[in-house]
Design an enzyme around this catalytic site. Structure first.
Site, PDB file in Angstrom:
ATOM      1  N   ASP A  32     -53.333 -51.868  18.608  1.00 51.54           N
ATOM      2  CA  ASP A  32     -53.545 -50.723  18.123  1.00 51.54           C
ATOM      3  C   ASP A  32     -52.665 -49.809  18.975  1.00 51.54           C
ATOM      4  OD1 ASP A  32     -55.017 -48.198  16.789  1.00 51.54           O
ATOM      5  OD2 ASP A  32     -55.832 -48.044  18.827  1.00 51.54           O
TER       6      ASP A  32
ATOM      7  N   ASP B 226     -52.737 -45.789  19.107  1.00 54.65           N
ATOM      8  CA  ASP B 226     -53.468 -44.530  19.811  1.00 54.65           C
ATOM      9  C   ASP B 226     -54.553 -44.904  20.665  1.00 54.65           C
ATOM     10  OD1 ASP B 226     -51.434 -42.751  18.502  1.00 54.65           O
ATOM     11  OD2 ASP B 226     -52.167 -43.401  16.564  1.00 54.65           O
TER      12      ASP B 226
ATOM     13  N   ASP C 191     -59.208 -49.745  20.763  1.00 51.47           N
ATOM     14  CA  ASP C 191     -59.927 -48.621  21.525  1.00 51.47           C
ATOM     15  C   ASP C 191     -60.999 -48.132  20.827  1.00 51.47           C
ATOM     16  OD1 ASP C 191     -59.184 -45.558  20.951  1.00 51.47           O
ATOM     17  OD2 ASP C 191     -58.171 -46.940  20.254  1.00 51.47           O
TER      18      ASP C 191
END
Length: 229
Positions: free
Chosen positions: A12, A14, A171
């Protein structure tokens, strides 16, 4: 020869590779203020971590009763975000080390993100990670964003990898759910510490409850070596 042969790693972007959430927050705050909604707080923003910009602005339109179209809101937020992304995005140092470590061993890597292709390109170029991460999938290119598995499955397809041989770094809870739905292993590094107990993270193969503070390139590499292959 690497102990990681046959494994592909999908990141991922961001909040995982780069600390872009402050830029997303600022772009959102400025956009909402422009459309007559002042006082958008960081706590308000945290509810949208891991959700695509398209879905975020659609929710704003409904929540705040905005008269602007979703397309107009999306364009306004993306314009502000890109200005910030090009100049003010920081890659997490240990994540950069991890990418360099994997690149040195020839491990296939990809980025799968809810951001627009333009935002992804701006961040990767601005941080210099574009030299290592050339396979990139935006949620704009698939039918459904996270928590659907589409972006991760498309990344695996482009890498020529079996989903079962892919490890995702994420995250946010929707991303962890997407990795699980894709049949991929997941290293979870919660951006919002309070979300570490979210049920989506229960499926993670490795959960670093303290997030980026706990992540090190060496430990992640050792975990991959022990748990894959």
């Amino acid at each position: 020869m690497s102990g990681l042969s046959g494994i592909s790693v999908i990141f991922d972007l961001d909040g995982t590779l780069v600390d872009s959430e402050p830029n997303y927050y600022e772009a959102g705050r400025l956009t909402l203020a422009e459309y007559g909604v002042p006082g958008f707080s960081w706590a308000d923003h945290e509810r949208y971590v891991g959700i695509s910009t398209q879905e975020t602005v659609a929710h704003w339109k409904s929540l705040y009763g905005l008269r602007a179209s979703v397309a107009e809101l999306l364009a306004a937020k993306n314009r502000r975000y890109l200005e910030l992304a090009r100049t003010a995005t920081r890659a997490y140092p240990e994540m950069r080390k991890f990418v360099e470590l994997l690149a040195g061993e020839g491990v296939p890597m990809a980025v799968a993100s809810g951001s627009s292709p333009e935002a992804i390109d701006a961040i990767l170029a601005g941080t210099g990670l574009d030299g290592y991460l050339r396979t990139v999938v935006s949620a704009d290119e698939v039918a459904h964003g996270k928590p659907a598995p589409d972006v991760f499955l498309e990344a695996a397809r482009r890498l020529g990898a079996d989903p079962a041989d892919c490890v995702v770094l994420e995250d946010a809870a929707p991303g962890a759910a997407a990795a699980h739905a894709a049949g991929m292993r997941c290293i979870a590094i919660p951006y919002v510490a309070a979300q570490a107990d979210a049920p989506e993270f229960a499926h993670a193969d490795l959960l670093l409850r303290a997030g980026q503070e706990e992540f090190t390139a060496r430990a992640a590499h050792e975990w991959l070596t022990r748990n894959t292959g």
